[in-house]
Design a protein around this motif. Structure first.
Motif, PDB file in Angstrom:
ATOM      1  N   ASN A 258      15.444  30.784  85.231  1.00 46.40           N
ATOM      2  CA  ASN A 258      16.563  29.960  85.700  1.00 46.40           C
ATOM      3  C   ASN A 258      16.255  28.465  85.608  1.00 46.40           C
ATOM      4  O   ASN A 258      17.114  27.673  85.214  1.00 46.40           O
ATOM      5  CB  ASN A 258      16.922  30.319  87.146  1.00 46.40           C
ATOM      6  N   VAL A 259      15.024  28.073  85.966  1.00 52.00           N
ATOM      7  CA  VAL A 259      14.707  26.635  85.977  1.00 52.00           C
ATOM      8  C   VAL A 259      14.499  26.090  84.568  1.00 52.00           C
ATOM      9  O   VAL A 259      14.549  24.874  84.352  1.00 52.00           O
ATOM     10  CB  VAL A 259      13.459  26.346  86.832  1.00 52.00           C
ATOM     11  N   ALA A 260      14.265  26.971  83.583  1.00 46.38           N
ATOM     12  CA  ALA A 260      14.071  26.505  82.203  1.00 46.38           C
ATOM     13  C   ALA A 260      15.362  25.953  81.621  1.00 46.38           C
ATOM     14  O   ALA A 260      15.336  25.132  80.693  1.00 46.38           O
ATOM     15  CB  ALA A 260      13.536  27.637  81.335  1.00 46.38           C
ATOM     16  N   GLU A 261      16.497  26.407  82.142  1.00 43.40           N
ATOM     17  CA  GLU A 261      17.824  25.943  81.740  1.00 43.40           C
ATOM     18  C   GLU A 261      18.016  25.965  80.230  1.00 43.40           C
ATOM     19  O   GLU A 261      17.978  27.016  79.597  1.00 43.40           O
ATOM     20  CB  GLU A 261      18.062  24.539  82.301  1.00 43.40           C
ATOM     21  N   ASP A 262      18.224  24.783  79.636  1.00 40.04           N
ATOM     22  CA  ASP A 262      18.568  24.700  78.212  1.00 40.04           C
ATOM     23  C   ASP A 262      17.365  24.808  77.286  1.00 40.04           C
ATOM     24  O   ASP A 262      17.518  24.823  76.067  1.00 40.04           O
ATOM     25  CB  ASP A 262      19.301  23.380  77.916  1.00 40.04           C
ATOM     26  N   HIS A 263      16.152  24.844  77.853  1.00 38.46           N
ATOM     27  CA  HIS A 263      14.948  24.924  77.024  1.00 38.46           C
ATOM     28  C   HIS A 263      14.727  26.359  76.554  1.00 38.46           C
ATOM     29  O   HIS A 263      15.079  27.325  77.240  1.00 38.46           O
ATOM     30  CB  HIS A 263      13.720  24.466  77.810  1.00 38.46           C
TER      31      HIS A 263
ATOM     32  N   ALA B 117       9.616  28.673  73.250  1.00 40.47           N
ATOM     33  CA  ALA B 117       9.008  27.394  72.849  1.00 40.47           C
ATOM     34  C   ALA B 117       8.141  26.824  73.970  1.00 40.47           C
ATOM     35  O   ALA B 117       7.075  26.263  73.711  1.00 40.47           O
ATOM     36  CB  ALA B 117      10.100  26.402  72.463  1.00 40.47           C
ATOM     37  N   LEU B 118       8.600  26.970  75.208  1.00 44.68           N
ATOM     38  CA  LEU B 118       7.813  26.480  76.343  1.00 44.68           C
ATOM     39  C   LEU B 118       6.473  27.209  76.432  1.00 44.68           C
ATOM     40  O   LEU B 118       5.433  26.612  76.711  1.00 44.68           O
ATOM     41  CB  LEU B 118       8.597  26.657  77.647  1.00 44.68           C
ATOM     42  N   ILE B 119       6.497  28.506  76.173  1.00 46.36           N
ATOM     43  CA  ILE B 119       5.256  29.295  76.225  1.00 46.36           C
ATOM     44  C   ILE B 119       4.316  28.896  75.086  1.00 46.36           C
ATOM     45  O   ILE B 119       3.118  28.699  75.288  1.00 46.36           O
ATOM     46  CB  ILE B 119       5.576  30.800  76.168  1.00 46.36           C
ATOM     47  N   GLU B 120       4.877  28.738  73.886  1.00 50.19           N
ATOM     48  CA  GLU B 120       4.048  28.372  72.738  1.00 50.19           C
ATOM     49  C   GLU B 120       3.443  26.980  72.903  1.00 50.19           C
ATOM     50  O   GLU B 120       2.251  26.771  72.668  1.00 50.19           O
ATOM     51  CB  GLU B 120       4.884  28.443  71.457  1.00 50.19           C
ATOM     52  N   ASN B 121       4.262  26.004  73.302  1.00 51.10           N
ATOM     53  CA  ASN B 121       3.751  24.643  73.521  1.00 51.10           C
ATOM     54  C   ASN B 121       2.832  24.591  74.730  1.00 51.10           C
ATOM     55  O   ASN B 121       1.928  23.746  74.800  1.00 51.10           O
ATOM     56  CB  ASN B 121       4.911  23.665  73.705  1.00 51.10           C
ATOM     57  N   GLY B 122       3.059  25.501  75.665  1.00 53.42           N
ATOM     58  CA  GLY B 122       2.212  25.548  76.856  1.00 53.42           C
ATOM     59  C   GLY B 122       0.785  25.952  76.546  1.00 53.42           C
ATOM     60  O   GLY B 122      -0.146  25.551  77.262  1.00 53.42           O
TER      61      GLY B 122
END
Length: 458
Positions: free
Chosen positions: A69-74, A78-83
């Motif tokens: 829910n907090v990731a919204e439009d992301h 991609a967040l996991i890969e860049n993380g």
């Protein structure tokens, strides 16, 4: 007639006697109460009270839903890969170089550059060009030698990266640590939690697993406003939802100036983000002064993480004020200088298993290595058994188990457990124990020599 060769052998004989006498097996005895309980089938060896649980930590379902829910439009993928890259950067961080040390390094490198340049044909260059060459080469050497520490900018996007890269391992380490406090000190029912460097709020979530009914105040401090907003949003369950009651939960960017004491104070994965040794020690003293019962310090299980944990541990233990003294609750069974810090180049760290995020594929088993210390206010209770801590994975062989432990006398001991040497119950307890557990035995030997310690660290 005794030849010179024989005389040398005789001279060496006392050293050999001392060496082999130090190798005598220690006097190890299973705790009497544990031994009785095992004999009477009250407990099984694999469930002895020195074992630290849980073995595998999983994230609560409401956390996983809130993260989406907090990731919204992301893009979550991609967040996991860049993380992953962001996590590698964080795990490799070192403490900043102190100014005094930096000056000494610069002085030594400058002398090295000057010597090299003077011997080269550059010595005939004009003075201005010569000074510029020296300056450029000095800067180049400094970049190779000195760690370029810079503060991490936890803006909105980086805070999201941290959430998807580090929430699960941070949470797993704190769950394991809080579990030991909850198991060994059943009377401890904290009413307040203070989390310095609170990040995404993992300490709040982990504390709720054990003391949700007793804690009525969660005070979170993080210098990043975006991180505080994200932690609050995560606790709510995402935008437009209020799945968790936020009453008693506070977020601030700076340490409070008041003298309010909190039952449980946490500083997790934060010390390496402070700009100097002075700031680390000032912060820890401030946190210690705000601690009513337990202060928990956690860092990455690297040499750098272990070093800063050990430095603040020693700092607190050297406080001479009788009204503000404390002792080590865990992992050390003693308050002496860390034997691994004295004799080894590897960190004193531990490992916890956790399930990865299930967003970019099936959830899988991962591990997190961390260094930590739990400091408790007041003098050590005389009834504390101070069982040795297993500091490396036990080696399980046919009919024997080798345990490497840190003992109550501040030494590293390696004990080979067999049923014939120490009894069937002690052997089974050793065989069922894992890295990070306390072994419920008393080690009475005081003969651990430097040779023992060197062997144990290999």
């Amino acid at each position: 007639m005794i030849t010179s060769r024989h005389s040398k052998e005789i001279i060496k004989l006392p050293n050999l006697i001392r060496y082999f006498s130090s190798k005598l097996k220690p006097n190890v005895k299973l705790d009497e109460e544990i031994s009785t309980n095992i004999e009477n089938a009250v407990i099984k060896p694999r469930n002895h009270p020195g074992r630290v649980k849980p073995r595998v930590v999983t994230l609560p379902d409401n956390v996983l839903k809130a993260m989406v829910n907090v990731a919204e439009d992301h893009s979550v993928k991609a967040l996991i890969e860049n993380g992953h890259a962001f996590e590698r950067h964080l795990s490799c961080r070192l403490a900043p170089t102190e100014q005094g040390e930096l000056k000494n390094i610069k002085r030594a490198l400058l002398q090295e550059v000057l010597t090299a340049e003077t011997k080269s044909n550059r010595k005939n260059d004009d003075e201005e060009r010569f000074q510029q060459v020296v300056k450029d080469k000095l800067q180049k050497k400094l970049r190779r030698v000195v760690y370029n520490w810079t503060a991490v900018n936890y803006n909105g996007y980086n805070s999201l990266l941290y959430l998807f890269a580090r929430f699960a391992p941070d949470y797993a380490a704190l769950v394991r640590i809080f579990s030991e406090i909850n198991t060994r000190d059943v009377s401890f029912q904290p009413k307040s939690l203070f989390d310095f460097g609170s990040g995404t709020g993992t300490a709040t979530w982990a504390a709720n697993l054990y003391w949700k009914k007793s804690v009525f105040e969660y005070f979170n401090v993080d210098s990043s406003r975006d991180m505080n907003d994200l932690a609050q949003l995560l606790l709510q369950g995402g935008r437009g939802t209020k799945s968790v009651n936020l009453k008693g939960t506070f977020y601030r960017q700076f340490l409070p100036a008041n003298n309010v004491a909190y039952d449980l104070v946490v500083c997790a994965y934060t010390l390496l983000e402070l700009p100097s040794l002075r700031s680390r020690l000032q912060t820890i003293l401030n946190l210690w002064n705000k601690t009513a019962s337990y202060l928990v310090i956690v860092e990455h299980g690297t040499n750098a993480g272990f070093k800063v944990v050990n430095e603040v541990r020693d700092f607190i233990l050297n406080i001479k004020d009788e009204t503000n003294i404390g002792h080590v609750f865990s992992p050390c069974p003693h308050d002496m200088i860390c034997p691994r810090f004295l004799t080894d180049n590897t960190p004193c760290n531990f490992e916890v298993s956790f399930m990865s995020l299930p967003f970019s594929g099936p959830s899988s088993l991962k591990t997190e290595r961390y260094s930590y210390v739990i400091l408790k206010k007041g003098k050590r209770n005389g009834n504390d058994p101070q069982w040795p801590r297993i500091v490396r994975p036990p080696l399980l062989k046919s009919r024997h188990a080798i345990c490497r432990m840190c003992t109550a006398v501040g030494k590293l001991e390696e004990v080979i457990f067999t049923a014939s040497k120490y009894g069937k119950a002690a052997y089974r307890c050793a065989r069922s124990s894992e890295w990070g557990d306390r072994l419920p035995v008393e080690i009475e030997s005081d003969t651990c020599s430097k040779h023992d310690q060197d062997d144990n660290n290999s």
